[in-house]
Design a protein around this motif. Structure first.
Motif, PDB file in Angstrom:
ATOM      1  N   GLU A  94       0.840  -1.196   0.000  1.00 24.50           N
ATOM      2  CA  GLU A  94       0.000   0.000   0.000  1.00 24.50           C
ATOM      3  C   GLU A  94       0.877   1.249   0.000  1.00 24.50           C
ATOM      4  O   GLU A  94       1.823   1.349   0.781  1.00 24.50           O
ATOM      5  CB  GLU A  94      -0.912  -0.019   1.224  1.00 24.50           C
ATOM      6  N   PRO A  95       0.578   2.210  -0.876  1.00 26.38           N
ATOM      7  CA  PRO A  95       1.451   3.386  -0.997  1.00 26.38           C
ATOM      8  C   PRO A  95       1.250   4.379   0.142  1.00 26.38           C
ATOM      9  O   PRO A  95       0.187   4.444   0.747  1.00 26.38           O
ATOM     10  CB  PRO A  95       1.013   4.007  -2.327  1.00 26.38           C
ATOM     11  N   PRO A  96       2.282   5.188   0.430  1.00 21.88           N
ATOM     12  CA  PRO A  96       2.128   6.262   1.416  1.00 21.88           C
ATOM     13  C   PRO A  96       1.303   7.399   0.823  1.00 21.88           C
ATOM     14  O   PRO A  96       1.095   7.465  -0.401  1.00 21.88           O
ATOM     15  CB  PRO A  96       3.569   6.714   1.681  1.00 21.88           C
ATOM     16  N   ALA A  97       0.839   8.280   1.679  1.00 20.58           N
ATOM     17  CA  ALA A  97       0.077   9.441   1.207  1.00 20.58           C
ATOM     18  C   ALA A  97       0.975  10.361   0.396  1.00 20.58           C
ATOM     19  O   ALA A  97       2.168  10.498   0.688  1.00 20.58           O
ATOM     20  CB  ALA A  97      -0.505  10.190   2.399  1.00 20.58           C
ATOM     21  N   PRO A  98       0.439  11.011  -0.641  1.00 20.72           N
ATOM     22  CA  PRO A  98       1.238  11.984  -1.392  1.00 20.72           C
ATOM     23  C   PRO A  98       1.648  13.149  -0.495  1.00 20.72           C
ATOM     24  O   PRO A  98       1.068  13.381   0.559  1.00 20.72           O
ATOM     25  CB  PRO A  98       0.270  12.458  -2.488  1.00 20.72           C
ATOM     26  N   GLN A  99       2.642  13.887  -0.942  1.00 24.97           N
ATOM     27  CA  GLN A  99       3.085  15.063  -0.204  1.00 24.97           C
ATOM     28  C   GLN A  99       2.099  16.217  -0.419  1.00 24.97           C
ATOM     29  O   GLN A  99       1.672  16.462  -1.542  1.00 24.97           O
ATOM     30  CB  GLN A  99       4.474  15.493  -0.678  1.00 24.97           C
ATOM     31  N   SER A 100       1.772  16.905   0.644  1.00 29.39           N
ATOM     32  CA  SER A 100       0.901  18.071   0.515  1.00 29.39           C
ATOM     33  C   SER A 100       1.700  19.342   0.272  1.00 29.39           C
ATOM     34  O   SER A 100       1.211  20.286  -0.349  1.00 29.39           O
ATOM     35  CB  SER A 100       0.051  18.241   1.777  1.00 29.39           C
ATOM     36  N   LYS A 101       2.951  19.377   0.746  1.00 26.09           N
ATOM     37  CA  LYS A 101       3.806  20.552   0.562  1.00 26.09           C
ATOM     38  C   LYS A 101       5.216  20.099   0.179  1.00 26.09           C
ATOM     39  O   LYS A 101       6.119  20.072   1.015  1.00 26.09           O
ATOM     40  CB  LYS A 101       3.839  21.400   1.832  1.00 26.09           C
ATOM     41  N   PRO A 102       5.417  19.752  -1.093  1.00 28.23           N
ATOM     42  CA  PRO A 102       6.750  19.291  -1.520  1.00 28.23           C
ATOM     43  C   PRO A 102       7.791  20.401  -1.431  1.00 28.23           C
ATOM     44  O   PRO A 102       7.460  21.583  -1.338  1.00 28.23           O
ATOM     45  CB  PRO A 102       6.522  18.887  -2.983  1.00 28.23           C
ATOM     46  N   LYS A 103       9.039  19.997  -1.479  1.00 27.14           N
ATOM     47  CA  LYS A 103      10.120  20.974  -1.543  1.00 27.14           C
ATOM     48  C   LYS A 103      10.013  21.785  -2.831  1.00 27.14           C
ATOM     49  O   LYS A 103       9.503  21.305  -3.847  1.00 27.14           O
ATOM     50  CB  LYS A 103      11.482  20.274  -1.491  1.00 27.14           C
ATOM     51  N   SER A 104      10.502  22.991  -2.771  1.00 28.30           N
ATOM     52  CA  SER A 104      10.487  23.858  -3.949  1.00 28.30           C
ATOM     53  C   SER A 104      11.834  24.555  -4.075  1.00 28.30           C
ATOM     54  O   SER A 104      12.445  24.924  -3.064  1.00 28.30           O
ATOM     55  CB  SER A 104       9.366  24.892  -3.834  1.00 28.30           C
TER      56      SER A 104
END
Length: 282
Positions: A94-104
């Motif tokens: 099962e995959p982890p949750a996507p990132q809500s605030k990725p690095k920029s």
């Protein structure tokens, strides 16, 4: 007219005027009005300040493969769970949750970091490891960017959000938000795009918008030979899959869930957990 008659007349005139005018505002009433005005001003200021923030967060999505400028703190460790209709392919977790605030990031990485050399990327996923060979000679800017994002943990974690199963045959990954609109904060142009639009099986290429300078973090893998449009300059091939293509084929075999079986979110989810890159030894 006597003085007494004049005084009586003046008194009647005053009483008549008093009946046609409102009584002056008392202190308590005046205080209530002032308080009401202050409260209204506070509410208006709150609406002006807070409402754009809420709307801005809600409407920040941009076209597919177009990077967005977002906060720099990644999320992770939470389980995404399976959407209705999704099912794990054999050998997948099962995959982890996507990132809500990725690095920029602001600056495009220096292509000199990759120029003239071949690199090997190991991509750990929820369905097993993939290995890419990256061509720093034909696509130095793209490879330098890939190396930079891998080193920074940009894709840890990152779901592969799109699979196509008719006409073109690709698995698209590289957006940590899983929405198809995420990117690293910078963009760059096309390199090493085939003039005939043919992408051999196992090609590793960059996804972009109609803007030829919109390459960022999203990439795709062709699990069958695929013909793509050449208008706008085509799509950068920056490497090939040397191991794990069977994993991509397994995901594609279960097709897409939404919006259609031919093109959309994979029925069987797969997510990148970590990417590491080393120089290929001679």
């Amino acid at each position: 007219m006597t003085k007494e008659q004049e005084r009586a007349r003046a008194r009647r005139r005053y009483e008549k005027q008093a009946k046609t005018h409102k009584a002056p505002v008392g202190d308590s009433t005046r205080d209530k009005q002032v308080f009401g005005v202050i409260l209204a001003v506070i509410l208006i200021l709150a609406a002006v300040i807070v409402l754009p923030i809420i709307i801005g967060d809600r409407d920040s999505a941009e076209p597919a493969a177009q990077p967005t400028d977002s906060a720099t703190t990644p999320t992770g460790g939470q389980t995404a769970g399976l959407a209705a209709g999704q099912k794990l392919a054999a050998g997948c977790t099962e995959p982890p949750a996507p990132q809500s605030k990725p690095k920029s990031f602001t600056d495009v990485p220096d292509k000199a970091a990759a120029t003239g050399r071949t690199w090997v990327a190991t991509v750990q996923t929820t369905c097993g490891d993939l290995t890419f060979e990256l061509d720093g000679t034909k696509a130095p800017q793209t490879v330098a960017s890939f190396m930079h994002l891998a080193k920074e943990g940009f894709w840890a974690p990152s779901p592969c959000h799109r699979v196509t199963t008719e006409g073109i045959f690709v698995l698209q990954c590289g957006d940590p938000t899983g929405t198809g609109s995420g990117g690293p904060g910078y963009t760059f142009g096309i390199e090493n795009a085939p003039s005939d639009g043919k992408y051999p099986k196992g090609s590793l290429a960059m996804a972009r918008t109609q803007d030829p300078n919109s390459n960022g973090s999203q990439f795709f893998i062709t699990y069958k030979e695929t013909q793509l449009p050449t208008e706008g300059g085509g799509y950068t091939i920056f490497g090939k899959v040397t191991k794990g293509l069977d994993i991509v084929e397994k995901i594609a075999a279960n097709k897409a869930l939404d919006p259609s079986p031919a093109d959309g979110t994979p029925v069987s989810p797969i997510s990148i957990l970590n990417v590491s890159v080393t120089e290929k030894k001679a």
